[in-house]
Design a protein around this motif. Structure first.
Motif, PDB file in Angstrom:
ATOM      1  N   TRP B 330       0.828  -1.217   0.000  1.00  0.00           N
ATOM      2  CA  TRP B 330       0.000   0.000   0.000  1.00  0.00           C
ATOM      3  C   TRP B 330       0.856   1.258   0.000  1.00  0.00           C
ATOM      4  O   TRP B 330       0.502   2.263  -0.611  1.00  0.00           O
ATOM      5  CB  TRP B 330      -0.939  -0.011   1.206  1.00  0.00           C
ATOM      6  N   VAL B 343      -6.917   9.839  -9.630  1.00  0.00           N
ATOM      7  CA  VAL B 343      -8.165   9.743  -8.850  1.00  0.00           C
ATOM      8  C   VAL B 343      -8.934  11.058  -8.945  1.00  0.00           C
ATOM      9  O   VAL B 343     -10.158  11.065  -9.119  1.00  0.00           O
ATOM     10  CB  VAL B 343      -7.853   9.380  -7.378  1.00  0.00           C
ATOM     11  N   ALA B 347     -12.596  11.633 -10.517  1.00  0.00           N
ATOM     12  CA  ALA B 347     -13.679  12.259  -9.755  1.00  0.00           C
ATOM     13  C   ALA B 347     -14.381  13.316 -10.603  1.00  0.00           C
ATOM     14  O   ALA B 347     -15.611  13.400 -10.622  1.00  0.00           O
ATOM     15  CB  ALA B 347     -13.115  12.887  -8.490  1.00  0.00           C
ATOM     16  N   ALA B 352     -18.158  13.611  -9.319  1.00  0.00           N
ATOM     17  CA  ALA B 352     -18.197  13.449  -7.865  1.00  0.00           C
ATOM     18  C   ALA B 352     -17.915  14.773  -7.194  1.00  0.00           C
ATOM     19  O   ALA B 352     -16.873  15.377  -7.430  1.00  0.00           O
ATOM     20  CB  ALA B 352     -17.170  12.417  -7.433  1.00  0.00           C
ATOM     21  N   ARG B 354     -17.596  15.324  -3.950  1.00  0.00           N
ATOM     22  CA  ARG B 354     -16.640  15.194  -2.835  1.00  0.00           C
ATOM     23  C   ARG B 354     -15.500  14.264  -3.249  1.00  0.00           C
ATOM     24  O   ARG B 354     -15.062  13.408  -2.471  1.00  0.00           O
ATOM     25  CB  ARG B 354     -17.346  14.643  -1.595  1.00  0.00           C
ATOM     26  N   GLY B 355     -15.066  14.421  -4.477  1.00  0.00           N
ATOM     27  CA  GLY B 355     -14.031  13.535  -5.024  1.00  0.00           C
ATOM     28  C   GLY B 355     -12.726  13.593  -4.264  1.00  0.00           C
ATOM     29  O   GLY B 355     -12.040  12.575  -4.106  1.00  0.00           O
ATOM     30  N   ALA B 358     -12.138  11.029  -1.516  1.00  0.00           N
ATOM     31  CA  ALA B 358     -12.019   9.594  -1.802  1.00  0.00           C
ATOM     32  C   ALA B 358     -10.641   9.056  -1.419  1.00  0.00           C
ATOM     33  O   ALA B 358     -10.522   7.973  -0.848  1.00  0.00           O
ATOM     34  CB  ALA B 358     -12.304   9.332  -3.278  1.00  0.00           C
ATOM     35  N   ALA B 361     -10.180   8.789   2.288  1.00  0.00           N
ATOM     36  CA  ALA B 361     -11.111   7.751   2.771  1.00  0.00           C
ATOM     37  C   ALA B 361     -10.539   6.376   2.497  1.00  0.00           C
ATOM     38  O   ALA B 361     -10.612   5.469   3.343  1.00  0.00           O
ATOM     39  CB  ALA B 361     -12.474   7.908   2.089  1.00  0.00           C
ATOM     40  N   MET B 362      -9.966   6.248   1.305  1.00  0.00           N
ATOM     41  CA  MET B 362      -9.350   4.964   0.943  1.00  0.00           C
ATOM     42  C   MET B 362      -8.194   4.647   1.899  1.00  0.00           C
ATOM     43  O   MET B 362      -8.048   3.519   2.365  1.00  0.00           O
ATOM     44  CB  MET B 362      -8.833   5.071  -0.498  1.00  0.00           C
ATOM     45  N   GLN B 365      -9.524   3.525   5.212  1.00  0.00           N
ATOM     46  CA  GLN B 365     -10.068   2.161   5.169  1.00  0.00           C
ATOM     47  C   GLN B 365      -8.946   1.125   5.155  1.00  0.00           C
ATOM     48  O   GLN B 365      -9.025   0.090   5.820  1.00  0.00           O
ATOM     49  CB  GLN B 365     -10.959   1.987   3.928  1.00  0.00           C
ATOM     50  N   VAL B 366      -7.911   1.421   4.377  1.00  0.00           N
ATOM     51  CA  VAL B 366      -6.771   0.502   4.327  1.00  0.00           C
ATOM     52  C   VAL B 366      -6.142   0.381   5.714  1.00  0.00           C
ATOM     53  O   VAL B 366      -5.871  -0.730   6.188  1.00  0.00           O
ATOM     54  CB  VAL B 366      -5.729   1.000   3.295  1.00  0.00           C
ATOM     55  N   ARG B 368      -7.501   0.997   8.617  1.00  0.00           N
ATOM     56  CA  ARG B 368      -8.464   0.321   9.505  1.00  0.00           C
ATOM     57  C   ARG B 368      -8.373  -1.203   9.302  1.00  0.00           C
ATOM     58  O   ARG B 368      -8.297  -1.985  10.245  1.00  0.00           O
ATOM     59  CB  ARG B 368      -9.864   0.848   9.168  1.00  0.00           C
ATOM     60  N   ASP B 369      -8.362  -1.631   8.038  1.00  0.00           N
ATOM     61  CA  ASP B 369      -8.285  -3.073   7.736  1.00  0.00           C
ATOM     62  C   ASP B 369      -6.966  -3.667   8.208  1.00  0.00           C
ATOM     63  O   ASP B 369      -6.918  -4.782   8.722  1.00  0.00           O
ATOM     64  CB  ASP B 369      -8.429  -3.313   6.219  1.00  0.00           C
ATOM     65  N   ARG B 370      -5.885  -2.912   8.034  1.00  0.00           N
ATOM     66  CA  ARG B 370      -4.564  -3.425   8.469  1.00  0.00           C
ATOM     67  C   ARG B 370      -4.507  -3.531   9.993  1.00  0.00           C
ATOM     68  O   ARG B 370      -3.917  -4.448  10.546  1.00  0.00           O
ATOM     69  CB  ARG B 370      -3.447  -2.506   7.969  1.00  0.00           C
TER      70      ARG B 370
END
Lengths: 125, 514
Positions: B330, B343, B347, B352, B354-355, B358, B361-362, B365-366, B368-370
């Motif tokens: 990552w 990106v 957008a 979009a 609120r592009g 993104a 946010a990505m 999320q990454v 959080r998952d890690r």
């Protein structure tokens, strides 16, 4: 529990649910969604499952409608596109199947242990 | 004259007993009963046995003496009779009655012993009609009071066996583990043996031979548990010495017929290490070199490579190498020149509004998952922090989360204690064990730095809980174990002020050996 959030991110990705590449146009999304809803309505087995990078998943009407709704919102679609880069079916086989069974010595279970040590048989709730 | 003197002594003893407070009266009564059994009836029983054995009696007299000997057997060896006969037959009521006879085995927990016998018998032959009967005996009240008896080792093991009888193995496992965490002085040897046997049997049934080997080697384990520990070590490929030792352990343990296939399996196991448990993996997977990344060639597209890694790591319990490698993938993806620009352009193309959100946010999320993956793998935070980038940010997320959870649990405990919302003694102990286990997990992930922070967050809450249990609830055994736990942690983090105070608390709540 915790890791399943990451797993769900792949399973619920609208592009995977609809079986579309992330470059699909809005019209293609609508067309594919309606097609899948029709197939599910007819009970066709081929429409009931889809591939994801974390293994196959079950598809139903609600999942298809949710996927279509998500892709109609440009902001949400952008984030889903970022997560949809991994090609479906890229590595599905390792994922399928129960990977939680112990390996090595752990695989040798002794199912009679409790009975033999005088605690009666295991009871299910 | 002599008879009158004896009568006077007995009358004085009864008068003294009756005037005692209920708890002390019961204790003194038990002691007197045990004295009569061991000093008077025991020798008489042996003499009678020898008399019958020698064959000097007529057949009629011999049968009369034999009947008397059998009749007195439950009074002399109640636990042996319960353990060998009534429990295997699955008779909870009879087991409870016979085990209620004062017995040296349950000196440390006279109310828990009979409950343990009843629950064990229920475990052997689950009779739904007797569940309520046994449950009513798990929490006996103190004589002349509405307060429950202090919960000690045998009582807690009884709760665990009762949970196992109802099929709630998870609760049984937690409660048996709780028995081992209590002060040894509060756990009768018989209860400790039952506890270790059950944990060993449960682990063997699940194929968790690491646990079998660990529990079977504990002090107080039965010969069968020690044999199973030796089997476990053999199956795990650990050095166990020559084969005759295993044979000897089997011969000393038992039951021989039922364990013979296991012995053969263990003798046939290869000696080389073969255990693939997490701990081993964590120690072997140190370097994080690309060569160990499953021998795959990464895809040319770094974003795609990161996604593939992320997907793979989300399918099964990741190892530390997976965690570091995925985070590194990552890092490369987020640092790819032009990625952010593409990106933003996308957008705009999508419309979009609120592009710009993104991308962060990505990243969130990454991370959080890690963090979730690191928690699932029980990975230490230190290598993640040292790795920097996504790994370090995920480590920070996990660290905050672990501390936040402990703080929340501590706050909830303090609120309950302040409001005086009492739970059953066994549930008080389970709550403490759950908190201690969450603390242990957090420390194993977060290391010494998190330990100091976590201890400072939980110290007062657990201290208050123990004080309340000891002074208000009449549960000194549970309080003692909590104080001992706190003292051990205070020593580990070097909290000298707390160590001194806690040492006094530990001493004050120690079980009175009398």
């Amino acid at each position: 529990m915790s890791e399943s959030a990451a797993r769900r991110r792949f399973l619920d990705n609208p592009f995977h649910v609809l079986g579309l590449p992330k470059t699909a146009t809005r019209a293609e999304v609508e067309r594919e969604g309606q097609k899948l809803l029709g197939m599910l309505g007819l009970g066709l087995a081929s429409a009931r499952s889809y591939s994801t990078p974390v293994g196959p998943a079950e598809r139903d009407d609600a999942a298809v409608r949710q996927a279509m709704a998500e892709l109609r919102d440009p902001d949400k679609r952008l984030l889903h596109e970022l997560w949809a880069g991994s090609a479906p079916d890229a590595e599905t086989d390792v994922a399928s199947g129960d990977d939680t069974s112990p390996r090595g010595a752990g695989a040798r279970r002794w199912p009679e242990a409790r009975r033999v040590l005088g605690f009666g048989a295991r009871r299910s709730r | 004259m002599r008879a009158a003197l004896w009568l006077l002594v007995v009358a004085a003893a009864i008068f003294w007993l009756v005037r005692l407070p209920p708890v002390r009266r019961r204790r003194a009564g038990r002691a007197a009963f045990l004295f009569v059994m061991e000093a008077v009836l025991g020798p008489l029983w042996v003499i009678g046995g020898v008399w019958v054995g020698v064959g000097q009696l007529s057949a009629r007299n011999a049968s009369t003496v034999l009947a008397l000997l059998l009749a007195f057997l439950p009074l002399l060896v109640p636990w042996a009779l319960t353990r060998r006969l009534l429990v295997p037959l699955g008779l909870p009521r009879a087991a409870w009655w016979v085990a209620s006879t004062p017995d040296g085995n349950w000196k440390r927990d006279p109310t828990g012993g009979p409950a343990l016998a009843a629950a064990w018998a229920l475990c052997v032959r689950g009779n739904p009609e007797l569940i309520a009967w046994v449950e009513a005996r798990l929490c006996p009240l103190q004589p002349g009071s509405t307060r429950p008896e202090p919960l000690r080792g045998a009582g807690m093991a009884a709760h665990a066996l009762f949970a196992a009888a109802r099929g709630d193995d998870e609760t049984a496992r937690a409660l048996f583990a709780g028995v081992l965490a209590l002060d040894r002085g509060a756990v009768p040897a018989a209860a400790r043996k039952v506890t270790i046997d059950w944990l060993v049997a449960d682990a063997a049934e699940r194929g968790a031979w690491v646990e079998v080997a660990a529990h079977g080697r504990l002090r107080g384990a039965s010969a069968t548990a020690r044999f199973l520990a030796a089997v476990g070590e053999r199956l795990l490929g650990r050095p166990t010495g020559p084969a005759w030792r295993l044979w000897a352990a089997w011969a000393w343990g038992g039951p021989h017929f039922a364990t013979l296939p296991l012995l053969r399996q263990a003798l046939g196991a290869p000696a080389a290490p073969q255990e693939g448990d997490k701990g081993d993996r964590a120690t072997t997977e140190q370097d994080g070199s690309p060569a160990s990344e499953h021998g795959e060639t990464p895809p040319p597209d770094v974003w795609q490579a990161a996604l593939v890694r992320h997907a793979r790591a989300s399918r099964a319990e990741p190892s530390r190498i997976d965690l570091l490698a995925t985070a590194a993938a990552w890092d490369r993806a987020f640092a790819e020149p032009g990625a952010r620009r593409r990106v933003d352009e996308r957008a705009i193309a999508l419309g979009a509004t609120r592009g710009a959100a993104a991308w962060p946010a990505m990243q969130r999320q990454v991370e959080r998952d890690r963090a979730d993956a690191a928690r699932l793998a029980g990975a230490s935070l230190r290598p993640l922090q040292d790795a920097g980038g996504v790994a370090a940010r995920a480590a920070a997320v996990l660290r905050d989360e672990l501390l936040g959870e402990l703080e929340l649990a501590g706050t909830a405990l303090r609120a309950r204690v302040d409001q005086g919302r009492a739970l059953a003694p066994v549930d008080e102990w389970r709550e403490h064990r759950a908190l201690a286990e969450a603390y242990r997990r957090a420390v194993s992930i977060g290391g010494e730095e998190l330990r100091r922070l976590a201890f400072s967050k939980l110290k007062n809450e657990i201290w208050g809980h123990a004080y309340w249990l000891s002074n208000t609830r009449g549960q000194p055994t549970l309080a003692h174990a909590m104080y001992a736990w706190l003292r051990a942690e205070a020593e580990a983090v070097g909290d000298t002020r707390a160590i001194d105070s806690l040492a006094k608390n530990v001493e004050a709540t120690k079980l009175d050996p009398s």
